[in-house]
Design an enzyme around this catalytic site. Structure first.
Site, PDB file in Angstrom:
ATOM      1  N   LYS A  97     -17.443 -19.272   1.457  1.00 50.98           N
ATOM      2  CA  LYS A  97     -18.897 -19.361   1.571  1.00 50.98           C
ATOM      3  C   LYS A  97     -19.639 -18.675   0.438  1.00 50.98           C
ATOM      4  CE  LYS A  97     -18.882 -19.658   6.639  1.00 50.98           C
ATOM      5  NZ  LYS A  97     -19.404 -19.066   7.895  1.00 50.98           N
ATOM      6  N   GLY A 136      -8.082  -9.497  -0.180  1.00 51.25           N
ATOM      7  CA  GLY A 136      -6.904  -9.866   0.602  1.00 51.25           C
ATOM      8  C   GLY A 136      -6.381 -11.262   0.333  1.00 51.25           C
ATOM      9  N   GLY A 143     -12.686  -4.710   0.876  1.00 51.75           N
ATOM     10  CA  GLY A 143     -14.114  -4.435   0.849  1.00 51.75           C
ATOM     11  C   GLY A 143     -14.546  -3.584  -0.326  1.00 51.75           C
ATOM     12  N   ARG A 198       0.819  -1.208   0.000  1.00 49.87           N
ATOM     13  CA  ARG A 198       0.000   0.000   0.000  1.00 49.87           C
ATOM     14  C   ARG A 198       0.859   1.266   0.000  1.00 49.87           C
ATOM     15  NH1 ARG A 198      -5.200  -1.747   3.834  1.00 49.87           N
ATOM     16  NH2 ARG A 198      -6.352  -2.702   2.107  1.00 49.87           N
TER      17      ARG A 198
END
Length: 398
Positions: A198, A355, A378, A37
């Site tokens: 999931k 990630g 996100g 980053r």
């Protein structure tokens, strides 16, 4: 995608430029363990400095819940940022008020100062107008170079864009251009690799992609749920059996929309999940009752390579297996390297994010060989879901 201003559209010479970046980097024992980053924001900071701006860097770090927490101070990051920039970086113990103003007043043209964690103020995450005015009072221009925070409507990511002349930094600009090329105006055929544990966490993503891509490749624990929904045995595998009806709905919707859903032909199974555990390859419908699926098999990996070779654009979010634990990394590594080779040959635009995805591509040694790898988690996922990102929308409104 709506038009947004970039650094090409503003004159920063002699101006105080509030520059929102993402310095929420992983640290252990006071040392940064991954500086990706930081490296991504260097082009913007170098350009602002070179053009004579007074560069005021804003960022959050961790989740201090609106109060000062010493171990979540950005002060240690200032030293790492200075090393990366190859230039001094000042530090202010607060991001507003007299402390911040004094640090900025000491700056010369081209100088850089990092202000303390914006989330030390509860008003930051509330997008409070008074706090926004206090921050805006410190600068002349606002540059947002933190796409990874663009899904948050916070003062430093959204409100400032309405109070000051605003534009995207180079990192934000590159990210938005690649995202547009990947899904808004892509070269077809378009494939999406969607992995992870999931189905329930990726419902909105799958729903949005069905109408945008030609092929969805499903891997990871998610694939087990789809296999189970088709009546296949999954043994002791991670599987959301309560999501079987939803999985069948997705498969029907895909057919109606002309999107092919690709599930594994063969899988790697083992009795226990640990590094080096004895494993074997079986057809995807023959997982023994006492074993679990932990990776896609070699036939599936080869088939995916053939599919990608026939595509022009790839979006990747989530690993295909338990890549952190060999030997269950083979499927992800094989397909990632195939995608990287196609990218290098100019045959594929490859955009990846999330990630686990970044970690998986690094594990495969190809993170630098994709067209673009997003550092956003996100924000990247919400963009894939088709949601409006407040930080991007604020720039577009300008």
């Amino acid at each position: 995608m709506a038009r947004f201003h970039t650094l090409d559209d503003v004159d920063v010479s002699g101006k105080v430029v509030l520059t929102r970046v993402d310095l929420n980097v992983p640290m252990k024992d006071g040392r940064i363990t991954d500086d990706l980053r930081i490296s991504r924001i260097l082009p913007t900071l170098h350009e602002l400095s070179r053009k004579g701006a007074k560069v005021v860097v804003l960022s959050h770090f961790g989740r201090p819940d609106g109060k000062p927490v010493p171990e979540m101070s950005l002060k240690p990051v200032a030293a790492a940022l200075a090393t990366a920039l190859g230039a001094p970086v000042g530090f202010a113990e607060d991001c507003i008020g007299d402390t911040a103003r004094a640090a900025i007043d000491r700056l010369k043209a081209g100088g850089v100062v990092l202000l303390e964690n914006t989330r030390f103020h509860a008003a930051e995450e509330k997008n409070d107008s008074a706090f926004a005015k206090s921050l805006a009072a410190l600068g002349d221009l606002y540059v947002n170079d933190a796409f990874s925070c663009a899904h948050r409507a916070h003062v430093s990511t959204e409100a400032l864009a309405h109070l000051l002349p605003a534009c995207a930094g180079r990192n934000m600009e590159v990210e938005l251009k690649h995202l547009e090329a990947a899904l808004i105006a892509p070269d077809k055929p378009v494939a999406a690799v969607i992995g992870g544990a999931k189905v329930s966490t990726k419902l909105e993503l799958l729903g949005n992609l069905l109408g945008k891509v030609d092929r969805i490749i499903i891997g990871g624990g998610m694939a087990n749920t789809f296999l189970f929904a088709q009546g296949r045995e999954v043994g002791k595998s991670l599987c959301e059996k309560n999501m079987a009806d939803t999985a069948r709905d997705i498969l029907r919707d895909a057919v109606a929309r002309g999107c092919a859903v690709i599930l594994p032909d063969d899988v790697v199974v083992a009795r226990e999940f640990r590094a080096g555990a004895p494993s074997k390859v079986v057809p995807a419908d023959r997982c023994p009752a006492d074993q679990m699926i932990l990776d896609i098999g070699p036939v599936a990996a080869a088939r995916l390579g053939t599919i990608l070779a026939d595509c022009r654009t790839l979006v990747w979010n989530g690993p295909l297996g338990a890549f952190e634990t060999p030997p269950f990394d083979a499927g992800t590594v094989t397909v990632a390297r195939t995608a990287a080779a196609l990218t290098a040959a100019g045959r594929l635009l490859s955009v990846a994010g999330g990630g686990d995805t970044v970690a998986a591509l690094r594990h495969a040694g190809v993170a630098e060989e994709f067209s673009y790898v997003s550092t956003a988690g996100g924000a990247f996922l919400e963009w894939l879901e088709g949601k409006e990102l407040p930080g991007v929308a604020a720039l577009a409104a300008k």
